[in-house]
Scaffold this motif. Structure first.
Motif, PDB file in Angstrom:
ATOM      1  N   ARG A 221       0.978  -1.205  -0.013  1.00 40.52           N
ATOM      2  CA  ARG A 221      -0.093   0.037   0.069  1.00 40.52           C
ATOM      3  C   ARG A 221       0.734   1.418  -0.050  1.00 40.52           C
ATOM      4  O   ARG A 221       0.607   2.106  -0.716  1.00 40.52           O
ATOM      5  N   ALA A 222       1.820   1.225   0.828  1.00 43.51           N
ATOM      6  CA  ALA A 222       2.876   2.320   0.849  1.00 43.51           C
ATOM      7  C   ALA A 222       3.405   2.629  -0.472  1.00 43.51           C
ATOM      8  O   ALA A 222       3.653   3.700  -0.891  1.00 43.51           O
ATOM      9  N   LEU A 223       3.935   1.525  -1.228  1.00 41.84           N
ATOM     10  CA  LEU A 223       4.654   1.713  -2.541  1.00 41.84           C
ATOM     11  C   LEU A 223       3.239   2.168  -3.593  1.00 41.84           C
ATOM     12  O   LEU A 223       3.801   3.189  -4.264  1.00 41.84           O
ATOM     13  N   LEU A 224       2.151   1.735  -3.446  1.00 40.95           N
ATOM     14  CA  LEU A 224       1.234   2.312  -4.515  1.00 40.95           C
ATOM     15  C   LEU A 224       0.970   3.786  -4.187  1.00 40.95           C
ATOM     16  O   LEU A 224       0.435   4.333  -5.007  1.00 40.95           O
ATOM     17  N   ASP A 225       1.003   4.198  -2.721  1.00 38.74           N
ATOM     18  CA  ASP A 225       0.874   5.597  -2.542  1.00 38.74           C
ATOM     19  C   ASP A 225       1.825   6.417  -3.265  1.00 38.74           C
ATOM     20  O   ASP A 225       1.327   7.764  -3.673  1.00 38.74           O
ATOM     21  N   VAL A 226       2.901   6.019  -3.421  1.00 38.12           N
ATOM     22  CA  VAL A 226       3.811   6.768  -4.388  1.00 38.12           C
ATOM     23  C   VAL A 226       3.310   7.064  -5.746  1.00 38.12           C
ATOM     24  O   VAL A 226       3.406   8.102  -6.330  1.00 38.12           O
ATOM     25  N   PHE A 227       2.746   6.024  -6.610  1.00 42.72           N
ATOM     26  CA  PHE A 227       2.163   6.131  -7.580  1.00 42.72           C
ATOM     27  C   PHE A 227       1.023   7.253  -7.681  1.00 42.72           C
ATOM     28  O   PHE A 227       0.785   7.967  -8.643  1.00 42.72           O
ATOM     29  N   GLU A 228       0.200   7.153  -6.827  1.00 42.37           N
ATOM     30  CA  GLU A 228      -0.962   7.689  -6.542  1.00 42.37           C
ATOM     31  C   GLU A 228      -0.619   9.376  -6.520  1.00 42.37           C
ATOM     32  O   GLU A 228      -1.156  10.052  -7.159  1.00 42.37           O
ATOM     33  N   ARG A 229       0.551   9.324  -5.785  1.00 41.32           N
ATOM     34  CA  ARG A 229       0.690  10.802  -5.271  1.00 41.32           C
ATOM     35  C   ARG A 229       1.367  11.401  -6.689  1.00 41.32           C
ATOM     36  O   ARG A 229       1.160  12.847  -7.027  1.00 41.32           O
ATOM     37  N   LEU A 230       1.991  10.675  -7.491  1.00 40.71           N
ATOM     38  CA  LEU A 230       2.504  11.173  -8.839  1.00 40.71           C
ATOM     39  C   LEU A 230       1.372  11.099  -9.845  1.00 40.71           C
ATOM     40  O   LEU A 230       2.006  11.575 -11.116  1.00 40.71           O
ATOM     41  N   GLY A 231       0.170  10.787  -9.735  1.00 45.83           N
ATOM     42  CA  GLY A 231      -0.547  10.678 -10.799  1.00 45.83           C
ATOM     43  C   GLY A 231      -0.470   9.632 -11.831  1.00 45.83           C
ATOM     44  O   GLY A 231      -0.629   9.799 -12.907  1.00 45.83           O
ATOM     45  N   ILE A 232       0.371   8.544 -11.326  1.00 43.66           N
ATOM     46  CA  ILE A 232       0.556   7.469 -12.574  1.00 43.66           C
ATOM     47  C   ILE A 232      -0.623   6.334 -12.515  1.00 43.66           C
ATOM     48  O   ILE A 232      -0.741   5.791 -11.236  1.00 43.66           O
ATOM     49  N   ASN A 233      -1.099   5.926 -13.550  1.00 41.16           N
ATOM     50  CA  ASN A 233      -1.926   5.038 -13.633  1.00 41.16           C
ATOM     51  C   ASN A 233      -1.419   3.500 -13.902  1.00 41.16           C
ATOM     52  O   ASN A 233      -0.316   3.565 -14.599  1.00 41.16           O
ATOM     53  N   LEU A 234      -1.788   2.505 -13.141  1.00 36.64           N
ATOM     54  CA  LEU A 234      -1.066   1.097 -13.290  1.00 36.64           C
ATOM     55  C   LEU A 234      -1.843   0.416 -14.274  1.00 36.64           C
ATOM     56  O   LEU A 234      -3.067   0.325 -14.553  1.00 36.64           O
ATOM     57  N   ALA A 235      -1.044  -0.311 -15.203  1.00 35.17           N
ATOM     58  CA  ALA A 235      -1.543  -1.020 -16.137  1.00 35.17           C
ATOM     59  C   ALA A 235      -1.648  -2.447 -15.742  1.00 35.17           C
ATOM     60  O   ALA A 235      -2.490  -3.079 -16.296  1.00 35.17           O
ATOM     61  N   SER A 236      -0.699  -2.948 -14.951  1.00 34.67           N
ATOM     62  CA  SER A 236      -0.932  -4.282 -14.400  1.00 34.67           C
ATOM     63  C   SER A 236       0.087  -4.260 -13.030  1.00 34.67           C
ATOM     64  O   SER A 236       0.944  -3.321 -12.995  1.00 34.67           O
ATOM     65  N   ILE A 237      -0.070  -5.275 -12.284  1.00 38.53           N
ATOM     66  CA  ILE A 237       0.821  -5.472 -11.210  1.00 38.53           C
ATOM     67  C   ILE A 237       1.024  -7.216 -10.812  1.00 38.53           C
ATOM     68  O   ILE A 237      -0.071  -7.885 -10.875  1.00 38.53           O
ATOM     69  N   HIS A 238       2.088  -7.502 -10.942  1.00 34.30           N
ATOM     70  CA  HIS A 238       2.340  -8.886 -10.713  1.00 34.30           C
ATOM     71  C   HIS A 238       3.643  -9.287  -9.719  1.00 34.30           C
ATOM     72  O   HIS A 238       4.662  -8.475  -9.595  1.00 34.30           O
ATOM     73  N   SER A 239       3.341  -9.991  -8.752  1.00 33.59           N
ATOM     74  CA  SER A 239       4.612 -10.377  -7.780  1.00 33.59           C
ATOM     75  C   SER A 239       5.357 -11.479  -8.584  1.00 33.59           C
ATOM     76  O   SER A 239       4.687 -12.484  -8.948  1.00 33.59           O
ATOM     77  N   SER A 240       6.489 -11.472  -8.244  1.00 40.11           N
ATOM     78  CA  SER A 240       7.320 -12.593  -8.961  1.00 40.11           C
ATOM     79  C   SER A 240       8.639 -12.805  -8.409  1.00 40.11           C
ATOM     80  O   SER A 240       8.865 -12.077  -7.297  1.00 40.11           O
ATOM     81  N   ARG A 241       9.468 -13.370  -8.696  1.00 39.70           N
ATOM     82  CA  ARG A 241      10.875 -13.482  -8.205  1.00 39.70           C
ATOM     83  C   ARG A 241      11.845 -13.472  -8.935  1.00 39.70           C
ATOM     84  O   ARG A 241      12.006 -13.924 -10.307  1.00 39.70           O
ATOM     85  N   THR A 242      13.340 -12.735  -8.712  1.00 42.52           N
ATOM     86  CA  THR A 242      14.097 -12.570  -9.647  1.00 42.52           C
ATOM     87  C   THR A 242      14.895 -13.986  -9.708  1.00 42.52           C
ATOM     88  O   THR A 242      14.734 -14.659  -8.942  1.00 42.52           O
ATOM     89  N   PRO A 243      15.949 -13.848 -10.482  1.00 46.72           N
ATOM     90  CA  PRO A 243      16.628 -15.166 -10.840  1.00 46.72           C
ATOM     91  C   PRO A 243      17.310 -15.651  -9.299  1.00 46.72           C
ATOM     92  O   PRO A 243      17.558 -16.759  -9.293  1.00 46.72           O
ATOM     93  N   ASP A 244      17.785 -14.723  -8.587  1.00 43.37           N
ATOM     94  CA  ASP A 244      18.178 -15.104  -7.331  1.00 43.37           C
ATOM     95  C   ASP A 244      17.116 -15.300  -6.394  1.00 43.37           C
ATOM     96  O   ASP A 244      17.712 -15.456  -5.051  1.00 43.37           O
ATOM     97  N   GLY A 245      15.824 -15.320  -6.510  1.00 44.25           N
ATOM     98  CA  GLY A 245      14.866 -15.625  -5.408  1.00 44.25           C
ATOM     99  C   GLY A 245      14.296 -14.577  -4.868  1.00 44.25           C
ATOM    100  O   GLY A 245      13.386 -14.711  -4.038  1.00 44.25           O
ATOM    101  N   LYS A 246      14.796 -13.273  -5.296  1.00 49.24           N
ATOM    102  CA  LYS A 246      13.958 -12.238  -4.656  1.00 49.24           C
ATOM    103  C   LYS A 246      12.549 -11.868  -4.880  1.00 49.24           C
ATOM    104  O   LYS A 246      12.447 -11.620  -6.340  1.00 49.24           O
ATOM    105  N   LEU A 247      11.665 -11.800  -3.776  1.00 52.20           N
ATOM    106  CA  LEU A 247      10.143 -11.259  -4.468  1.00 52.20           C
ATOM    107  C   LEU A 247      10.258  -9.985  -4.666  1.00 52.20           C
ATOM    108  O   LEU A 247      10.576  -9.183  -3.923  1.00 52.20           O
ATOM    109  N   HIS A 248       9.662  -9.627  -5.842  1.00 47.34           N
ATOM    110  CA  HIS A 248       9.242  -8.198  -6.099  1.00 47.34           C
ATOM    111  C   HIS A 248       7.975  -8.071  -6.706  1.00 47.34           C
ATOM    112  O   HIS A 248       7.540  -9.077  -7.111  1.00 47.34           O
TER     113      HIS A 248
END
Length: 379
Positions: A318-345
């Motif tokens: 929610r805190a991350l999405l607040d940044v987009f809202e404050r800058l007036g940026i509309n999201l087209a999609s959002i997915h959780s995934s993992r980097t090749p070394d396993g970091k959730l992002h």
């Protein structure tokens, strides 16, 4: 060596035969770091690993994590070497074939269970989200400890007989791998005349992308694993014979080219199998396919930002999405995934950018809630 469930019980010492392999390394970390157990090991690739005799003398639980083709013989050699000192121990194996390894373990005096984690060693700390086949062949006093291990692994455990497991794996793994190995061989021969892989990618379909992902995953893996599944599962010759016969039937019908041949293919390869699957299964499969198509389309979007949230706590997203809202940026999609070394992002597709991409990157990182792993503005 007696597993006791009371608070004063000594934690078992776990020995891994094949500790230098991929699953051996993963299991060593899991058992030592997550379960706090002492882990010892033997592997011919490690000059300083324990000898088999020393390992057997010190271990309470022995896990065989070795190549499929070698596992039964390795187990039998350990049983001969143990010569009775394994009584009271728990022996497990992690191979993709279960009947032969379990039978070999039953030749010892240890309690026995065969395990098959149906995924490559994950980059996560548990097997959550993956399936684990469990073949309890001779489990008495170790039952509670084995149950605790499986619960800690967090896999979706399926209890099954070793022979039934191998019969199912000939279809779940063997057939799938065989068809994609054949596809890879055909692509090597014919794709060059169609523009190579880049040319095919330009005309990609969802099905082609999914197939290519599976084929590429197999080709990037350890060849010994995939050849072992083909050669060491006793049910594979019959499966491959059926596959070859079906492919030959389709080839001959297409070569015939007549209307009768078309009708026969539609009936035998499409209508009859569709009736066997059933409407509800087909509807679910079609929906899964569509979802994968949507996911692929989102991941192909060239305007995105990927953010790693190092502090995994309620409210972080929610805190991350607040940044987009404050800058007036509309999201087209959002997915959780993992980097090749396993970091959730979170990979966030961006509909439009009313601010510079670098301004967005700075705003996310200045907020102190995330680290930008990648960001692109359609290039």
């Amino acid at each position: 060596m007696t597993p006791v469930n009371g608070p004063d019980a000594r934690p078992p010492v776990v020995a891994i035969v094949g500790c230098a392999g991929a699953y051996g390394r993963w299991l060593t970390c899991f058992l030592s770091e997550r379960m706090g157990l002492q882990v010892i090991g033997h592997d011919p690739a490690l000059a300083d690993s324990l000898s088999p005799r020393t390992l057997l003398q010190r271990a309470d639980v022995v896990v065989f994590s070795t190549p499929i083709r070698d596992t039964p013989a390795i187990i039998e050699s350990f049983a001969r070497l143990a010569d009775g000192i394994e009584a009271g121990q728990l022996w497990l194996d992690l191979t993709s074939v279960k009947q032969a390894p379990v039978q070999s373990m039953l030749g010892s005096r240890a309690e026995v269970a065969g395990l098959h984690p149906m995924a490559a060693p994950p980059k996560t700390v548990t097997l959550k989200g993956h399936t684990m086949a469990v073949c309890r062949a001779r489990i008495l006093r170790w039952q509670a400890w084995l149950d605790a291990l499986l619960e800690e692994l967090q896999a979706d455990c399926v209890e099954i007989d070793p022979q039934a497991h191998d019969r199912a794996m000939a279809l779940v793994q063997g057939l799938v791998h065989a068809t994609h190995m054949v596809q890879a061989k055909v692509l090597c021969v014919l794709a060059a005349d169609a523009g190579g892989l880049p040319g095919l990618h330009g005309l990609r379909t969802t099905g082609h992308q999914l197939d290519l992902a599976v084929t590429g995953r197999i080709l990037s893996g350890n060849p010994a694993i995939y050849t072992g599944i083909q050669f060491d599962n006793p049910h594979m010759p019959a499966v491959l014979a059926r596959l070859a016969a079906a492919a030959a039937e389709l080839r001959d019908a297409v070569a015939d080219g007549s209307s009768d041949a078309r009708t026969a293919v539609a009936e035998r390869f499409l209508q009859v199998p569709a009736a066997w699957f059933g409407d509800s299964v087909l509807a679910a499969c079609s929906h899964d396919f569509e979802r994968m198509g949507y996911l692929q389309a989102d991941l192909q979007d060239r305007r995105f930002i990927s953010v790693y949230l190092p502090q995994d706590r309620p409210g972080s997203l929610r805190a991350l999405l607040d940044v987009f809202e404050r800058l007036g940026i509309n999201l087209a999609s959002i997915h959780s995934s993992r980097t090749p070394d396993g970091k959730l992002h979170f990979r966030i597709g961006l509909d439009r950018l009313p601010v510079a991409l670098e301004s967005l990157r700075a705003a996310v990182e200045d907020a102190g809630i995330g680290l930008v792993l990648d960001a692109r503005d359609g290039d």
